[in-house]
Design a protein around this motif. Sequence first.
Motif, mmCIF file in Angstrom:
data_model
loop_
_atom_site.group_PDB
_atom_site.id
_atom_site.type_symbol
_atom_site.label_atom_id
_atom_site.label_comp_id
_atom_site.label_asym_id
_atom_site.label_seq_id
_atom_site.Cartn_x
_atom_site.Cartn_y
_atom_site.Cartn_z
ATOM 1 N N TYR A 1 0.876 -1.167 0.000
ATOM 2 C CA TYR A 1 0.000 0.000 0.000
ATOM 3 C C TYR A 1 0.916 1.220 0.000
ATOM 4 O O TYR A 1 1.949 1.231 0.676
ATOM 5 N N CYS B 1 -9.955 -1.373 -0.191
ATOM 6 C CA CYS B 1 -8.816 -2.269 -0.342
ATOM 7 C C CYS B 1 -9.250 -3.655 -0.820
ATOM 8 O O CYS B 1 -8.506 -4.333 -1.531
ATOM 9 N N GLU C 1 -12.032 1.475 4.491
ATOM 10 C CA GLU C 1 -10.821 0.753 4.096
ATOM 11 C C GLU C 1 -11.134 -0.662 3.617
ATOM 12 O O GLU C 1 -10.563 -1.136 2.630
ATOM 13 N N CYS D 1 -7.937 3.401 -1.627
ATOM 14 C CA CYS D 1 -6.869 2.430 -1.426
ATOM 15 C C CYS D 1 -5.969 2.367 -2.653
ATOM 16 O O CYS D 1 -6.431 2.103 -3.765
ATOM 17 N N ARG E 1 -6.624 5.123 3.350
ATOM 18 C CA ARG E 1 -7.490 3.945 3.335
ATOM 19 C C ARG E 1 -8.746 4.122 4.186
ATOM 20 O O ARG E 1 -9.825 3.667 3.795
#
Length: 206
Positions: free
Chosen positions: A151, A189, A185, A163, A158
Amino acid sequence: MPNVLRNRAAVAALVFVSVAAAGCTGETPGTATPTPGTSSASSAGPEDPNVPKVAIPLDASAYVGDVCKLLSPAAAAELGFSAPGESKSEGSNPGCSWQIRGKADSLLIILGSGNREKGMGGLAGLHKAKKAGQLRFLEPGPEVDGYPTVYYGIQDRRASGNCDLAVGVADDLSISTLAKGYDNEQDSCGKAQKLASAVIKTLKGA
Protein backbone atom coordinates in the motif's frame (compact mmCIF):
# COMPACT_ATOMS: atom_id res chain seq x y z
CA MET A 1 -18.12 14.96 -8.52
CA PRO A 2 -15.92 15.08 -11.64
CA ASN A 3 -13.60 17.50 -9.85
CA VAL A 4 -13.18 15.07 -6.97
CA LEU A 5 -12.25 12.26 -9.34
CA ARG A 6 -9.81 14.49 -11.20
CA ASN A 7 -8.14 15.46 -7.93
CA ARG A 8 -7.73 11.85 -6.91
CA ALA A 9 -6.25 10.96 -10.29
CA ALA A 10 -3.88 13.90 -9.94
CA VAL A 11 -2.59 12.50 -6.64
CA ALA A 12 -1.93 9.13 -8.28
CA ALA A 13 -0.20 10.87 -11.16
CA LEU A 14 1.95 12.89 -8.77
CA VAL A 15 3.11 9.72 -7.05
CA PHE A 16 4.12 8.09 -10.31
CA VAL A 17 5.70 11.22 -11.72
CA SER A 18 7.83 11.59 -8.59
CA VAL A 19 8.85 7.94 -8.69
CA ALA A 20 9.83 8.26 -12.32
CA ALA A 21 11.67 11.52 -11.76
CA ALA A 22 13.75 9.97 -9.01
CA GLY A 23 15.39 7.79 -11.63
CA CYS A 24 17.15 10.89 -13.00
CA THR A 25 18.54 12.21 -9.73
CA GLY A 26 21.36 9.71 -9.28
CA GLU A 27 20.51 9.51 -5.60
CA THR A 28 21.77 5.94 -5.23
CA PRO A 29 25.60 5.97 -5.30
CA GLY A 30 27.20 3.18 -7.28
CA THR A 31 24.07 2.30 -9.24
CA ALA A 32 24.50 2.52 -12.98
CA THR A 33 21.83 4.27 -15.01
CA PRO A 34 20.21 1.71 -17.36
CA THR A 35 20.87 2.28 -21.02
CA PRO A 36 18.09 2.04 -23.63
CA GLY A 37 17.22 -1.52 -24.53
CA THR A 38 18.64 -3.05 -21.37
CA SER A 39 16.79 -4.49 -18.41
CA SER A 40 16.48 -2.21 -15.41
CA ALA A 41 16.20 -5.14 -12.98
CA SER A 42 19.67 -4.50 -11.53
CA SER A 43 19.00 -0.79 -11.00
CA ALA A 44 15.65 -1.51 -9.34
CA GLY A 45 17.59 -2.65 -6.27
CA PRO A 46 16.16 -6.13 -5.57
CA GLU A 47 19.01 -6.56 -3.07
CA ASP A 48 17.01 -4.42 -0.61
CA PRO A 49 15.89 -6.94 2.05
CA ASN A 50 12.60 -5.08 2.44
CA VAL A 51 11.67 -5.72 -1.21
CA PRO A 52 10.30 -9.21 -1.89
CA LYS A 53 11.53 -10.98 -4.99
CA VAL A 54 9.03 -12.03 -7.67
CA ALA A 55 9.40 -15.77 -8.13
CA ILE A 56 7.53 -16.04 -11.45
CA PRO A 57 7.68 -12.77 -13.42
CA LEU A 58 4.77 -11.90 -15.69
CA ASP A 59 5.08 -10.21 -19.10
CA ALA A 60 2.84 -7.15 -19.44
CA SER A 61 4.41 -5.74 -22.61
CA ALA A 62 1.37 -6.58 -24.74
CA TYR A 63 -0.77 -4.22 -22.65
CA VAL A 64 1.39 -1.08 -22.68
CA GLY A 65 -0.61 0.28 -25.62
CA ASP A 66 -4.00 -0.54 -24.07
CA VAL A 67 -4.05 -1.01 -20.32
CA CYS A 68 -7.84 -1.33 -20.37
CA LYS A 69 -7.43 -4.85 -21.77
CA LEU A 70 -5.93 -5.94 -18.46
CA LEU A 71 -9.48 -6.06 -17.07
CA SER A 72 -11.99 -8.06 -19.06
CA PRO A 73 -15.59 -6.80 -19.32
CA ALA A 74 -16.73 -9.83 -17.32
CA ALA A 75 -14.23 -9.14 -14.53
CA ALA A 76 -15.18 -5.45 -14.54
CA ALA A 77 -18.84 -6.40 -14.17
CA GLU A 78 -17.99 -8.60 -11.17
CA LEU A 79 -16.41 -5.54 -9.59
CA GLY A 80 -19.56 -3.52 -10.26
CA PHE A 81 -18.55 -1.62 -13.40
CA SER A 82 -20.53 -2.02 -16.61
CA ALA A 83 -19.14 0.90 -18.65
CA PRO A 84 -15.91 0.38 -20.63
CA GLY A 85 -12.64 1.59 -19.17
CA GLU A 86 -11.14 4.89 -20.28
CA SER A 87 -7.46 5.01 -21.31
CA LYS A 88 -5.36 7.64 -19.59
CA SER A 89 -1.73 8.34 -18.76
CA GLU A 90 -0.38 8.89 -15.25
CA GLY A 91 2.94 10.61 -15.77
CA SER A 92 5.02 8.37 -18.03
CA ASN A 93 2.91 5.32 -17.16
CA PRO A 94 -0.13 4.19 -19.18
CA GLY A 95 -3.35 3.57 -17.30
CA CYS A 96 -7.07 2.91 -17.51
CA SER A 97 -9.96 4.02 -15.29
CA TRP A 98 -13.49 2.80 -14.65
CA GLN A 99 -16.27 4.90 -13.14
CA ILE A 100 -19.91 4.52 -12.18
CA ARG A 101 -22.05 7.39 -13.38
CA GLY A 102 -23.59 9.30 -10.49
CA LYS A 103 -21.38 7.61 -7.88
CA ALA A 104 -17.92 8.32 -6.47
CA ASP A 105 -16.75 4.71 -6.89
CA SER A 106 -13.89 4.38 -9.36
CA LEU A 107 -11.08 1.99 -10.24
CA LEU A 108 -7.76 2.80 -11.85
CA ILE A 109 -5.00 0.54 -13.21
CA ILE A 110 -1.54 2.04 -13.73
CA LEU A 111 1.06 -0.03 -15.57
CA GLY A 112 4.48 1.07 -14.31
CA SER A 113 6.30 0.60 -17.62
CA GLY A 114 7.49 4.22 -17.63
CA ASN A 115 9.05 3.80 -14.19
CA ARG A 116 10.72 0.60 -15.39
CA GLU A 117 12.32 2.42 -18.32
CA LYS A 118 13.76 4.99 -15.92
CA GLY A 119 15.26 2.35 -13.64
CA MET A 120 12.64 2.97 -10.93
CA GLY A 121 10.36 0.05 -11.67
CA GLY A 122 8.83 -2.58 -9.45
CA LEU A 123 8.15 -2.44 -5.74
CA ALA A 124 11.84 -1.56 -5.33
CA GLY A 125 11.17 1.76 -7.08
CA LEU A 126 8.41 2.59 -4.59
CA HIS A 127 10.73 1.75 -1.70
CA LYS A 128 13.33 4.10 -3.18
CA ALA A 129 10.71 6.83 -3.50
CA LYS A 130 9.77 6.34 0.16
CA LYS A 131 13.39 6.60 1.28
CA ALA A 132 13.79 9.76 -0.82
CA GLY A 133 10.77 11.32 0.87
CA GLN A 134 8.63 11.33 -2.29
CA LEU A 135 6.18 8.94 -0.63
CA ARG A 136 5.12 9.43 2.96
CA PHE A 137 3.26 6.16 3.21
CA LEU A 138 4.43 2.67 2.22
CA GLU A 139 3.30 -0.52 3.91
CA PRO A 140 3.49 -4.21 2.91
CA GLY A 141 0.19 -5.57 1.63
CA PRO A 142 -1.13 -9.11 1.35
CA GLU A 143 0.08 -11.39 -1.42
CA VAL A 144 -2.35 -11.52 -4.31
CA ASP A 145 -2.33 -14.82 -6.18
CA GLY A 146 1.25 -15.36 -4.99
CA TYR A 147 2.53 -11.89 -5.96
CA PRO A 148 3.80 -9.32 -3.42
CA THR A 149 2.03 -6.01 -2.87
CA VAL A 150 2.42 -2.73 -1.01
CA TYR A 151 0.00 0.00 0.00
CA TYR A 152 1.45 3.41 -0.83
CA GLY A 153 0.67 7.07 -1.33
CA ILE A 154 1.40 10.67 -0.50
CA GLN A 155 -0.51 9.77 2.66
CA ASP A 156 -2.51 6.83 4.00
CA ARG A 157 -6.08 7.42 2.79
CA ARG A 158 -7.49 3.94 3.34
CA ALA A 159 -9.76 4.91 6.22
CA SER A 160 -11.50 7.42 3.94
CA GLY A 161 -12.27 4.73 1.34
CA ASN A 162 -9.33 5.29 -1.01
CA CYS A 163 -6.87 2.43 -1.43
CA ASP A 164 -3.67 2.58 -3.51
CA LEU A 165 -2.19 -0.90 -3.99
CA ALA A 166 0.84 -1.85 -6.11
CA VAL A 167 1.53 -5.47 -7.05
CA GLY A 168 4.98 -6.57 -8.15
CA VAL A 169 4.62 -8.69 -11.30
CA ALA A 170 8.40 -8.63 -11.92
CA ASP A 171 11.35 -7.39 -9.89
CA ASP A 172 11.41 -4.26 -12.09
CA LEU A 173 7.70 -3.86 -12.86
CA SER A 174 4.69 -3.10 -10.70
CA ILE A 175 1.05 -2.55 -11.57
CA SER A 176 -1.03 -0.32 -9.35
CA THR A 177 -4.70 -1.03 -8.74
CA LEU A 178 -6.43 1.93 -7.12
CA ALA A 179 -9.94 1.96 -5.65
CA LYS A 180 -11.45 5.39 -4.90
CA GLY A 181 -14.63 6.79 -3.41
CA TYR A 182 -15.68 3.81 -1.30
CA ASP A 183 -17.12 3.89 2.20
CA ASN A 184 -14.18 2.55 4.17
CA GLU A 185 -10.82 0.75 4.10
CA GLN A 186 -12.36 -2.71 3.92
CA ASP A 187 -14.41 -1.88 0.83
CA SER A 188 -11.73 0.05 -1.05
CA CYS A 189 -8.82 -2.27 -0.34
CA GLY A 190 -11.00 -5.30 -0.99
CA LYS A 191 -11.78 -3.89 -4.45
CA ALA A 192 -8.11 -3.03 -5.07
CA GLN A 193 -7.06 -6.58 -4.20
CA LYS A 194 -9.76 -8.11 -6.40
CA LEU A 195 -8.71 -5.82 -9.25
CA ALA A 196 -5.08 -6.90 -8.80
CA SER A 197 -6.15 -10.54 -8.88
CA ALA A 198 -8.10 -9.98 -12.11
CA VAL A 199 -5.06 -8.30 -13.68
CA ILE A 200 -2.79 -11.18 -12.70
CA LYS A 201 -5.23 -13.71 -14.17
CA THR A 202 -5.21 -11.73 -17.43
CA LEU A 203 -1.40 -11.72 -17.51
CA LYS A 204 -1.35 -15.46 -16.87
CA GLY A 205 -3.81 -15.99 -19.69
CA ALA A 206 -6.29 -17.61 -17.31
